[in-house]
Design a protein around this motif. Sequence first.
Motif, mmCIF file in Angstrom:
data_model
loop_
_atom_site.group_PDB
_atom_site.id
_atom_site.type_symbol
_atom_site.label_atom_id
_atom_site.label_comp_id
_atom_site.label_asym_id
_atom_site.label_seq_id
_atom_site.Cartn_x
_atom_site.Cartn_y
_atom_site.Cartn_z
ATOM 1 N N PHE A 27 -60.849 -6.052 77.409
ATOM 2 C CA PHE A 27 -61.981 -6.566 76.651
ATOM 3 C C PHE A 27 -61.612 -6.719 75.186
ATOM 4 C CE2 PHE A 27 -64.204 -3.774 79.835
ATOM 5 C CZ PHE A 27 -64.650 -4.794 80.638
ATOM 6 N N LEU A 28 -62.325 -7.602 74.525
ATOM 7 C CA LEU A 28 -62.318 -7.625 73.073
ATOM 8 C C LEU A 28 -63.650 -8.138 72.589
ATOM 9 C CD1 LEU A 28 -61.354 -10.877 72.059
ATOM 10 C CD2 LEU A 28 -59.336 -9.892 73.013
ATOM 11 N N GLN A 29 -64.013 -7.693 71.396
ATOM 12 C CA GLN A 29 -65.234 -8.139 70.768
ATOM 13 C C GLN A 29 -64.839 -8.883 69.503
ATOM 14 O OE1 GLN A 29 -65.040 -4.651 71.822
ATOM 15 N NE2 GLN A 29 -65.825 -5.505 73.727
ATOM 16 N N VAL A 30 -65.469 -10.029 69.298
ATOM 17 C CA VAL A 30 -65.114 -10.911 68.199
ATOM 18 C C VAL A 30 -66.378 -11.243 67.421
ATOM 19 C CG1 VAL A 30 -64.166 -13.165 67.594
ATOM 20 C CG2 VAL A 30 -63.240 -11.907 69.549
ATOM 21 N N ASP A 31 -66.321 -11.039 66.114
ATOM 22 C CA ASP A 31 -67.427 -11.408 65.241
ATOM 23 C C ASP A 31 -67.061 -12.703 64.546
ATOM 24 O OD1 ASP A 31 -69.490 -11.652 63.447
ATOM 25 O OD2 ASP A 31 -69.386 -9.568 62.762
ATOM 26 N N ASP A 32 -67.671 -13.797 64.977
ATOM 27 C CA ASP A 32 -67.359 -15.105 64.396
ATOM 28 C C ASP A 32 -67.719 -15.190 62.920
ATOM 29 O OD1 ASP A 32 -66.400 -15.927 66.814
ATOM 30 O OD2 ASP A 32 -68.144 -17.136 67.336
ATOM 31 N N ALA A 33 -68.545 -14.263 62.434
ATOM 32 C CA ALA A 33 -68.920 -14.270 61.032
ATOM 33 C C ALA A 33 -67.795 -13.735 60.147
ATOM 34 C CB ALA A 33 -70.169 -13.436 60.825
ATOM 35 N N ASP A 75 -76.360 -12.385 69.244
ATOM 36 C CA ASP A 75 -76.746 -12.658 67.872
ATOM 37 C C ASP A 75 -76.002 -11.748 66.894
ATOM 38 O OD1 ASP A 75 -78.576 -14.685 68.478
ATOM 39 O OD2 ASP A 75 -80.208 -13.255 68.744
ATOM 40 N N SER A 76 -75.718 -10.531 67.316
ATOM 41 C CA SER A 76 -75.124 -9.557 66.402
ATOM 42 C C SER A 76 -74.375 -8.478 67.176
ATOM 43 C CB SER A 76 -76.214 -8.887 65.563
ATOM 44 O OG SER A 76 -77.033 -8.067 66.399
ATOM 45 N N ARG A 77 -73.608 -7.704 66.435
ATOM 46 C CA ARG A 77 -72.911 -6.552 67.020
ATOM 47 C C ARG A 77 -73.925 -5.561 67.598
ATOM 48 N NH1 ARG A 77 -68.517 -2.545 64.129
ATOM 49 N NH2 ARG A 77 -68.593 -0.955 65.754
ATOM 50 N N ALA A 78 -75.019 -5.363 66.890
ATOM 51 C CA ALA A 78 -76.051 -4.440 67.378
ATOM 52 C C ALA A 78 -76.593 -4.890 68.735
ATOM 53 C CB ALA A 78 -77.177 -4.330 66.354
ATOM 54 N N ASP A 79 -76.752 -6.200 68.918
ATOM 55 C CA ASP A 79 -77.214 -6.705 70.216
ATOM 56 C C ASP A 79 -76.187 -6.428 71.304
ATOM 57 O OD1 ASP A 79 -79.666 -7.643 69.266
ATOM 58 O OD2 ASP A 79 -78.793 -9.571 68.698
ATOM 59 N N TRP A 80 -74.890 -6.573 70.995
ATOM 60 C CA TRP A 80 -73.855 -6.246 71.969
ATOM 61 C C TRP A 80 -73.903 -4.758 72.306
ATOM 62 C CZ3 TRP A 80 -69.662 -2.931 71.070
ATOM 63 C CH2 TRP A 80 -68.843 -2.749 72.195
ATOM 64 N N MET A 137 -71.997 -15.666 65.414
ATOM 65 C CA MET A 137 -72.243 -15.116 66.736
ATOM 66 C C MET A 137 -71.209 -14.027 67.016
ATOM 67 S SD MET A 137 -72.420 -16.935 70.504
ATOM 68 C CE MET A 137 -74.055 -17.586 70.264
ATOM 69 N N PHE A 138 -71.642 -13.010 67.709
ATOM 70 C CA PHE A 138 -70.777 -11.924 68.131
ATOM 71 C C PHE A 138 -70.471 -12.148 69.611
ATOM 72 C CE2 PHE A 138 -69.615 -7.619 69.324
ATOM 73 C CZ PHE A 138 -68.899 -7.193 68.218
ATOM 74 N N GLN A 139 -69.197 -12.052 69.987
ATOM 75 C CA GLN A 139 -68.808 -12.331 71.372
ATOM 76 C C GLN A 139 -68.115 -11.130 72.008
ATOM 77 O OE1 GLN A 139 -66.990 -16.193 72.134
ATOM 78 N NE2 GLN A 139 -67.461 -16.748 70.032
ATOM 79 N N HIS A 140 -68.449 -10.921 73.251
ATOM 80 C CA HIS A 140 -67.791 -9.917 74.087
ATOM 81 C C HIS A 140 -67.009 -10.710 75.126
ATOM 82 C CE1 HIS A 140 -67.054 -6.472 76.619
ATOM 83 N NE2 HIS A 140 -67.853 -6.912 77.585
ATOM 84 N N ILE A 141 -65.685 -10.556 75.119
ATOM 85 C CA ILE A 141 -64.808 -11.332 75.991
ATOM 86 C C ILE A 141 -64.104 -10.365 76.933
ATOM 87 C CG2 ILE A 141 -62.815 -12.883 76.058
ATOM 88 C CD1 ILE A 141 -63.648 -13.580 73.065
ATOM 89 N N GLY A 142 -64.102 -10.711 78.198
ATOM 90 C CA GLY A 142 -63.459 -9.855 79.188
ATOM 91 C C GLY A 142 -62.558 -10.645 80.107
ATOM 92 N N VAL A 143 -61.463 -10.007 80.479
ATOM 93 C CA VAL A 143 -60.543 -10.560 81.465
ATOM 94 C C VAL A 143 -60.429 -9.513 82.569
ATOM 95 C CG1 VAL A 143 -58.205 -11.370 81.892
ATOM 96 C CG2 VAL A 143 -59.298 -11.848 79.692
ATOM 97 N N LEU A 144 -60.753 -9.928 83.781
ATOM 98 C CA LEU A 144 -60.765 -9.013 84.918
ATOM 99 C C LEU A 144 -59.711 -9.416 85.935
ATOM 100 C CD1 LEU A 144 -64.622 -8.968 85.574
ATOM 101 C CD2 LEU A 144 -63.317 -7.521 83.995
#
Length: 106
Positions: free
Chosen positions: A92-98, A61-66, A1-8
């Motif tokens: 922000f950071l984006q993390v690819d669990d794969a 599902d993927s980086r492309a989806d993000w 899974m690809f994750q977009h994480i944000g701290v505001l």
Amino acid sequence: MFQHIGVLTLTDEATEADRTAIADGLASLLGRIDGLRSARVVFDAGIKEGNSDVLFVMGFDSRADWETYSTHPAHVEVVKSVIGPVLASKTFLQVDDAEPAADALV
């Protein structure tokens, strides 16, 4: 899974209604943007002064989806109309669990 994480960090003028609108706005994107599989929004407990206010994790599902999500009109509208008016700062950071991590957290 690809994750977009944000701290505001929100402005001092942000209200409880603003926080609820942020959570509702981000959650409303589920089912509206292809590839967005999960949305979790949590708020700081308010124990320590100077902390940020909101943490969110959006799962794809993927980086492309993000990448699709990042410019999707529904997402842009939430950012502009709900988050933007009360936003002081963001990280922000984006993390690819794969991808294997360089160092494992213990």
